[in-house]
Design a protein around this motif. Sequence first.
Motif, short mmCIF file in Angstrom:
data_model
loop_
_atom_site.label_atom_id
_atom_site.label_comp_id
_atom_site.label_asym_id
_atom_site.label_seq_id
_atom_site.Cartn_x
_atom_site.Cartn_y
_atom_site.Cartn_z
N ALA A 1 0.84 -1.27 -0.10
CA ALA A 1 -0.04 -0.04 -0.04
C ALA A 1 0.65 1.00 -0.13
O ALA A 1 0.55 2.22 -0.78
CB ALA A 1 -0.97 0.03 1.30
N ALA A 2 2.02 1.37 0.76
CA ALA A 2 2.75 2.33 0.80
C ALA A 2 3.61 2.75 -0.61
O ALA A 2 3.78 3.77 -1.11
CB ALA A 2 3.79 2.17 1.75
N ILE A 3 3.89 1.37 -1.15
CA ILE A 3 4.48 1.63 -2.72
C ILE A 3 3.61 2.17 -3.52
O ILE A 3 3.74 3.03 -4.33
CB ILE A 3 4.95 0.18 -3.23
N VAL A 4 2.11 1.57 -3.40
CA VAL A 4 1.18 2.29 -4.42
C VAL A 4 0.68 3.71 -4.22
O VAL A 4 0.86 4.58 -5.00
CB VAL A 4 -0.08 1.33 -4.24
N ASP A 5 0.81 4.04 -2.80
CA ASP A 5 0.73 5.50 -2.47
C ASP A 5 1.58 6.30 -3.30
O ASP A 5 1.44 7.48 -3.59
CB ASP A 5 0.55 5.77 -0.99
N THR A 6 3.06 5.87 -2.88
CA THR A 6 4.13 6.68 -3.69
C THR A 6 4.32 6.65 -5.06
O THR A 6 4.43 7.88 -5.60
CB THR A 6 5.29 5.91 -3.05
N LEU A 7 3.57 5.73 -5.77
CA LEU A 7 3.45 5.62 -7.20
C LEU A 7 2.58 6.83 -7.60
O LEU A 7 2.52 7.35 -8.75
CB LEU A 7 3.23 4.36 -7.66
N GLN A 8 1.44 6.63 -6.81
CA GLN A 8 0.14 7.62 -7.15
C GLN A 8 0.51 9.08 -6.88
O GLN A 8 0.14 9.96 -7.75
CB GLN A 8 -0.89 7.24 -6.34
N ALA A 9 1.55 9.31 -5.98
CA ALA A 9 1.85 10.80 -5.76
C ALA A 9 2.86 11.57 -6.80
O ALA A 9 3.32 12.44 -6.86
CB ALA A 9 2.49 10.87 -4.45
N LEU A 10 3.65 10.42 -7.72
CA LEU A 10 4.36 10.64 -8.53
C LEU A 10 3.75 11.53 -9.86
O LEU A 10 2.83 11.22 -10.07
CB LEU A 10 5.21 9.48 -9.01
#
Length: 77
Positions: free
Chosen positions: A68-77
């Motif tokens: 979930a933290a990885i997905v959140d980081t990708l979404q923020a890019l």
Amino acid sequence: MNETITLPVDYLGQLLELPLSIVPLGFTYQLHIQVEGKSLIFEKDDQGDYRVIDTATDKGSVDKGLLAAIVDTLQAL
């Protein structure tokens, strides 16, 4: 040619630096990310959100909170 870059992910107060490769596929792309010794593939679904495709053969699970933290980081890019 796929170049590996580092994806900084903040998880449980720790900054993880995960190796990431962008792999073009026709008109789209996949993100290949090394997580806990496993190569996971992230791609966008029809709604534009990232999903993970687990291609690992050993079927050991990766922490869902980390995913979930990885997905959140990708979404923020």
